[in-house]
Design a protein around this motif. Sequence first.
Motif, short mmCIF file in Angstrom:
data_model
loop_
_atom_site.label_atom_id
_atom_site.label_comp_id
_atom_site.label_asym_id
_atom_site.label_seq_id
_atom_site.Cartn_x
_atom_site.Cartn_y
_atom_site.Cartn_z
N HIS A 153 8.85 -3.05 5.22
CA HIS A 153 7.59 -2.33 5.05
C HIS A 153 6.44 -3.33 5.14
N ARG A 154 5.30 -2.85 5.62
CA ARG A 154 4.06 -3.64 5.59
C ARG A 154 2.88 -2.67 5.57
N GLY A 155 1.87 -3.00 4.78
CA GLY A 155 0.59 -2.32 4.88
C GLY A 155 0.34 -1.15 3.97
N PHE A 156 1.27 -0.83 3.06
CA PHE A 156 1.06 0.32 2.17
C PHE A 156 1.92 0.15 0.92
N GLU A 157 1.93 1.19 0.08
CA GLU A 157 2.70 1.17 -1.15
C GLU A 157 3.71 2.31 -1.16
N THR A 158 4.87 2.07 -1.77
CA THR A 158 5.86 3.14 -1.96
C THR A 158 5.99 3.41 -3.46
N VAL A 159 6.03 4.68 -3.80
CA VAL A 159 6.14 5.10 -5.19
C VAL A 159 7.40 5.95 -5.35
N THR A 160 8.36 5.45 -6.10
CA THR A 160 9.61 6.18 -6.35
C THR A 160 9.61 6.64 -7.80
N TYR A 161 9.70 7.96 -8.00
CA TYR A 161 9.72 8.54 -9.34
C TYR A 161 11.00 9.36 -9.48
N MET A 162 11.83 8.98 -10.45
CA MET A 162 13.14 9.59 -10.60
C MET A 162 13.12 10.73 -11.62
#
Length: 279
Positions: free
Chosen positions: A61-70
């Motif tokens: 990944h490059r250039g952004f954010e990932t948000v993982t919510y379980m």
Amino acid sequence: MSTRELRQIVNGDQVSDGAGVQLKRVIGSPQLNMLDPFLMFDAFGSDRPQEYLAGFPPHPHRGFETVTYMLAGKMRHEDSAGNQGVIETGGVQWMTAGRGIIHSEMPEQEQGLLAGFQLWVNLPAAEKMSEPRYQERTAEEIPVESHDNGIRIKVVAGQTDKGTKGVIDNPYVNPLYLHVALPEETGFEQHVAEGDNSFIYVIEGQITIGDKQRPLKAGQLGVLEQGEVVRLSTETGSEFLLVSGQPLKEPVARGGPFVMNTREQVEQAFADYREGRLA
């Protein structure tokens, strides 16, 4: 005070991602390409191991954010910087990919329910090549606001009208990320920043939104119009996510796992990945 009405209902598409994980893509689908600053929103949930066991092997990944919510289950993450851990039921991981990282997300279970959400949040041009970082919080670390009428609000990011603050720090889009549970015959109200783009995803039940009382049911995402306050109610009891953030209003160039501002930057990201310079 102006109420945010329901502008668009998005049902999303069933897709396969990673090494064969079955999920529903809502933002990033033909119905809704993006909702600045939100690039993608996936909902996953299955108690059939064959639909999730293959997980998401190492990818860049490059250039952004990932948000993982379980919501349920466990996912183990590892990356090229040596970070690793397990996101468990009720926990969140907010990963800033920045200039680049290679990571994997694999189920830490062989049976049972695995459910949750992944949201992609864009980074401003000035931060796209920043150092990667993680904000990872367990269910116990995320504040829960309880009201006398039974309403429960889990505050991942932002702040409720009663002043409960979330655990995630993001100065780029100042997001609001709430997981709200409403008992039957109750209403909900939350102020949002002027100019934010906002959406609601219904996890269970059905809600009615705004003064026009438009319905939104489980599995649907509702894009909200502009306004100062979100108002909704439920008759049968419901759970939903309310997510809001300031749009970046910058050019977006996508290429699979890379999100930059120009096509040339995306091509550079692919070249860096091929030649081992990404992370």
